[in-house]
Design a protein around this motif. Structure first.
Motif, PDB file in Angstrom:
ATOM      1  N   PRO A 160      -6.154  17.190 -12.794  1.00 24.03           N
ATOM      2  CA  PRO A 160      -6.687  16.954 -14.138  1.00 24.03           C
ATOM      3  C   PRO A 160      -7.825  15.943 -14.102  1.00 24.03           C
ATOM      4  CG  PRO A 160      -4.600  15.820 -13.880  1.00 24.03           C
ATOM      5  CD  PRO A 160      -4.843  16.585 -12.610  1.00 24.03           C
ATOM      6  N   SER A 161      -8.680  16.014 -15.088  1.00 17.89           N
ATOM      7  CA  SER A 161      -9.840  15.123 -15.116  1.00 17.89           C
ATOM      8  C   SER A 161      -9.413  13.704 -15.473  1.00 17.89           C
ATOM      9  CB  SER A 161     -10.865  15.622 -16.134  1.00 17.89           C
ATOM     10  OG  SER A 161     -10.374  15.455 -17.442  1.00 17.89           O
ATOM     11  N   VAL A 162     -10.225  12.756 -15.093  1.00 19.30           N
ATOM     12  CA  VAL A 162      -9.939  11.354 -15.381  1.00 19.30           C
ATOM     13  C   VAL A 162      -9.906  11.124 -16.889  1.00 19.30           C
ATOM     14  CG1 VAL A 162     -10.763   8.994 -15.090  1.00 19.30           C
ATOM     15  CG2 VAL A 162     -10.908  10.592 -13.196  1.00 19.30           C
ATOM     16  N   ASP A 163     -10.761  11.812 -17.623  1.00 18.78           N
ATOM     17  CA  ASP A 163     -10.777  11.666 -19.081  1.00 18.78           C
ATOM     18  C   ASP A 163      -9.452  12.105 -19.698  1.00 18.78           C
ATOM     19  OD1 ASP A 163     -13.381  10.720 -19.018  1.00 18.78           O
ATOM     20  OD2 ASP A 163     -14.234  12.732 -19.221  1.00 18.78           O
ATOM     21  N   ALA A 164      -8.896  13.195 -19.205  1.00 18.83           N
ATOM     22  CA  ALA A 164      -7.608  13.669 -19.717  1.00 18.83           C
ATOM     23  C   ALA A 164      -6.493  12.686 -19.367  1.00 18.83           C
ATOM     24  CB  ALA A 164      -7.289  15.043 -19.148  1.00 18.83           C
ATOM     25  N   LEU A 165      -6.576  12.104 -18.189  1.00 19.20           N
ATOM     26  CA  LEU A 165      -5.555  11.148 -17.766  1.00 19.20           C
ATOM     27  C   LEU A 165      -5.647   9.843 -18.545  1.00 19.20           C
ATOM     28  CD1 LEU A 165      -5.781  11.771 -13.937  1.00 19.20           C
ATOM     29  CD2 LEU A 165      -3.925  12.467 -15.451  1.00 19.20           C
ATOM     30  N   LYS A 166      -6.870   9.427 -18.876  1.00 16.02           N
ATOM     31  CA  LYS A 166      -7.062   8.182 -19.626  1.00 16.02           C
ATOM     32  C   LYS A 166      -6.517   8.287 -21.046  1.00 16.02           C
ATOM     33  CE  LYS A 166      -9.602   5.024 -18.922  1.00 16.02           C
ATOM     34  NZ  LYS A 166      -9.391   3.636 -18.712  1.00 16.02           N
ATOM     35  N   LYS A 167      -6.360   9.496 -21.556  1.00 13.67           N
ATOM     36  CA  LYS A 167      -5.758   9.675 -22.884  1.00 13.67           C
ATOM     37  C   LYS A 167      -4.268   9.360 -22.848  1.00 13.67           C
ATOM     38  CE  LYS A 167      -9.054  13.172 -24.322  1.00 13.67           C
ATOM     39  NZ  LYS A 167      -9.270  14.593 -24.610  1.00 13.67           N
ATOM     40  N   GLU A 168      -3.638   9.578 -21.701  1.00 18.46           N
ATOM     41  CA  GLU A 168      -2.204   9.351 -21.556  1.00 18.46           C
ATOM     42  C   GLU A 168      -1.884   7.917 -21.124  1.00 18.46           C
ATOM     43  OE1 GLU A 168       0.101  11.601 -22.392  1.00 18.46           O
ATOM     44  OE2 GLU A 168      -1.486  13.019 -22.911  1.00 18.46           O
ATOM     45  N   ILE A 169      -2.638   7.398 -20.165  1.00 20.11           N
ATOM     46  CA  ILE A 169      -2.428   6.054 -19.624  1.00 20.11           C
ATOM     47  C   ILE A 169      -3.711   5.264 -19.846  1.00 20.11           C
ATOM     48  CG2 ILE A 169      -1.859   4.703 -17.571  1.00 20.11           C
ATOM     49  CD1 ILE A 169       0.406   6.530 -18.349  1.00 20.11           C
ATOM     50  N   ASP A 170      -3.590   4.079 -20.436  1.00 19.87           N
ATOM     51  CA  ASP A 170      -4.774   3.347 -20.876  1.00 19.87           C
ATOM     52  C   ASP A 170      -5.607   2.718 -19.764  1.00 19.87           C
ATOM     53  OD1 ASP A 170      -2.728   1.624 -20.340  1.00 19.87           O
ATOM     54  OD2 ASP A 170      -3.078   0.322 -22.053  1.00 19.87           O
ATOM     55  N   SER A 171      -5.011   2.319 -18.655  1.00 16.25           N
ATOM     56  CA  SER A 171      -5.812   1.683 -17.608  1.00 16.25           C
ATOM     57  C   SER A 171      -5.714   2.465 -16.299  1.00 16.25           C
ATOM     58  CB  SER A 171      -5.359   0.240 -17.379  1.00 16.25           C
ATOM     59  OG  SER A 171      -4.156   0.193 -16.657  1.00 16.25           O
ATOM     60  N   LYS A 172      -6.773   2.403 -15.527  1.00 13.32           N
ATOM     61  CA  LYS A 172      -6.794   3.108 -14.245  1.00 13.32           C
ATOM     62  C   LYS A 172      -5.774   2.513 -13.279  1.00 13.32           C
ATOM     63  CE  LYS A 172     -11.577   4.640 -14.480  1.00 13.32           C
ATOM     64  NZ  LYS A 172     -12.915   4.539 -13.882  1.00 13.32           N
ATOM     65  N   TYR A 173      -5.590   1.206 -13.334  1.00 13.39           N
ATOM     66  CA  TYR A 173      -4.610   0.562 -12.453  1.00 13.39           C
ATOM     67  C   TYR A 173      -3.206   1.086 -12.745  1.00 13.39           C
ATOM     68  CZ  TYR A 173      -1.675  -2.874 -10.222  1.00 13.39           C
ATOM     69  OH  TYR A 173      -0.721  -3.471  -9.453  1.00 13.39           O
ATOM     70  N   SER A 174      -2.848   1.162 -14.013  1.00 12.92           N
ATOM     71  CA  SER A 174      -1.533   1.683 -14.394  1.00 12.92           C
ATOM     72  C   SER A 174      -1.380   3.134 -13.970  1.00 12.92           C
ATOM     73  CB  SER A 174      -1.331   1.572 -15.905  1.00 12.92           C
ATOM     74  OG  SER A 174      -1.337   0.236 -16.310  1.00 12.92           O
ATOM     75  N   LEU A 175      -2.443   3.891 -14.115  1.00 10.06           N
ATOM     76  CA  LEU A 175      -2.423   5.296 -13.732  1.00 10.06           C
ATOM     77  C   LEU A 175      -2.184   5.457 -12.233  1.00 10.06           C
ATOM     78  CD1 LEU A 175      -2.913   8.305 -14.377  1.00 10.06           C
ATOM     79  CD2 LEU A 175      -5.342   7.859 -14.017  1.00 10.06           C
ATOM     80  N   VAL A 176      -2.903   4.699 -11.430  1.00  7.91           N
ATOM     81  CA  VAL A 176      -2.756   4.773  -9.976  1.00  7.91           C
ATOM     82  C   VAL A 176      -1.367   4.315  -9.552  1.00  7.91           C
ATOM     83  CG1 VAL A 176      -3.564   3.770  -7.800  1.00  7.91           C
ATOM     84  CG2 VAL A 176      -5.205   4.559  -9.496  1.00  7.91           C
ATOM     85  N   SER A 177      -0.884   3.249 -10.159  1.00  9.56           N
ATOM     86  CA  SER A 177       0.440   2.733  -9.829  1.00  9.56           C
ATOM     87  C   SER A 177       1.530   3.751 -10.161  1.00  9.56           C
ATOM     88  CB  SER A 177       0.680   1.430 -10.587  1.00  9.56           C
ATOM     89  OG  SER A 177       1.963   0.942 -10.338  1.00  9.56           O
ATOM     90  N   LEU A 178       1.459   4.318 -11.336  1.00  7.74           N
ATOM     91  CA  LEU A 178       2.453   5.302 -11.763  1.00  7.74           C
ATOM     92  C   LEU A 178       2.407   6.553 -10.893  1.00  7.74           C
ATOM     93  CD1 LEU A 178       4.581   6.216 -13.829  1.00  7.74           C
ATOM     94  CD2 LEU A 178       2.712   7.034 -15.249  1.00  7.74           C
ATOM     95  N   ALA A 179       1.214   7.059 -10.635  1.00  7.78           N
ATOM     96  CA  ALA A 179       1.072   8.277  -9.830  1.00  7.78           C
ATOM     97  C   ALA A 179       1.533   8.056  -8.394  1.00  7.78           C
ATOM     98  CB  ALA A 179      -0.374   8.758  -9.856  1.00  7.78           C
ATOM     99  N   SER A 180       1.234   6.897  -7.836  1.00 11.76           N
ATOM    100  CA  SER A 180       1.638   6.652  -6.448  1.00 11.76           C
ATOM    101  C   SER A 180       3.152   6.517  -6.322  1.00 11.76           C
ATOM    102  CB  SER A 180       0.943   5.413  -5.886  1.00 11.76           C
ATOM    103  OG  SER A 180       1.355   4.250  -6.568  1.00 11.76           O
ATOM    104  N   LYS A 181       3.785   5.867  -7.293  1.00  9.82           N
ATOM    105  CA  LYS A 181       5.246   5.746  -7.265  1.00  9.82           C
ATOM    106  C   LYS A 181       5.908   7.111  -7.410  1.00  9.82           C
ATOM    107  CE  LYS A 181       5.458   1.053  -9.018  1.00  9.82           C
ATOM    108  NZ  LYS A 181       5.912   0.186 -10.114  1.00  9.82           N
ATOM    109  N   ARG A 182       5.375   7.918  -8.300  1.00  8.75           N
ATOM    110  CA  ARG A 182       5.942   9.252  -8.514  1.00  8.75           C
ATOM    111  C   ARG A 182       5.708  10.145  -7.294  1.00  8.75           C
ATOM    112  NH1 ARG A 182       9.513  12.671  -9.361  1.00  8.75           N
ATOM    113  NH2 ARG A 182       8.898  14.588 -10.377  1.00  8.75           N
ATOM    114  N   ALA A 183       4.532  10.053  -6.688  1.00 12.29           N
ATOM    115  CA  ALA A 183       4.237  10.846  -5.491  1.00 12.29           C
ATOM    116  C   ALA A 183       5.176  10.468  -4.351  1.00 12.29           C
ATOM    117  CB  ALA A 183       2.783  10.649  -5.074  1.00 12.29           C
ATOM    118  N   ARG A 184       5.436   9.186  -4.200  1.00 13.18           N
ATOM    119  CA  ARG A 184       6.360   8.725  -3.162  1.00 13.18           C
ATOM    120  C   ARG A 184       7.768   9.262  -3.424  1.00 13.18           C
ATOM    121  NH1 ARG A 184       6.041   5.802   1.675  1.00 13.18           N
ATOM    122  NH2 ARG A 184       4.065   5.231   0.778  1.00 13.18           N
TER     123      ARG A 184
END
Length: 75
Positions: free
Chosen positions: A4-28
């Motif tokens: 998904p595009s970064v714009d679509a992801l930013k609608k769900e999670i407000d900061s890029k840091y939070s997005l990366v943290s959440l995605a990395s934990k879920r991927a693990r």
């Protein structure tokens, strides 16, 4: 084009840091455990891509608890 595009992801999670943290934990989590998929079908074959698709679909969200932020998969 990435999905998904970064714009679509930013609608769900407000900061890029939070997005990366959440995605990395879920991927693990998906990598370590079998049959933890939350969507019926994924476009991506890699765990990080699948985690980002879950964020874009609204399946993964962050939850504020007290003064700190706790992610849904940590509860």
């Amino acid at each position: 084009m990435l999905y998904p595009s970064v714009d679509a992801l930013k609608k769900e999670i407000d900061s890029k840091y939070s997005l990366v943290s959440l995605a990395s934990k879920r991927a693990r989590q998906m990598q370590e455990e079998q049959n933890t998929e939350r969507l019926h079908k994924y476009v991506s074959h890699k765990y990080v891509g699948k985690a980002l698709e879950e964020v874009a679909a609204g399946v993964l969200t962050k939850v504020s608890q007290d003064e700190s932020t706790v992610y849904e998969d940590e509860i």
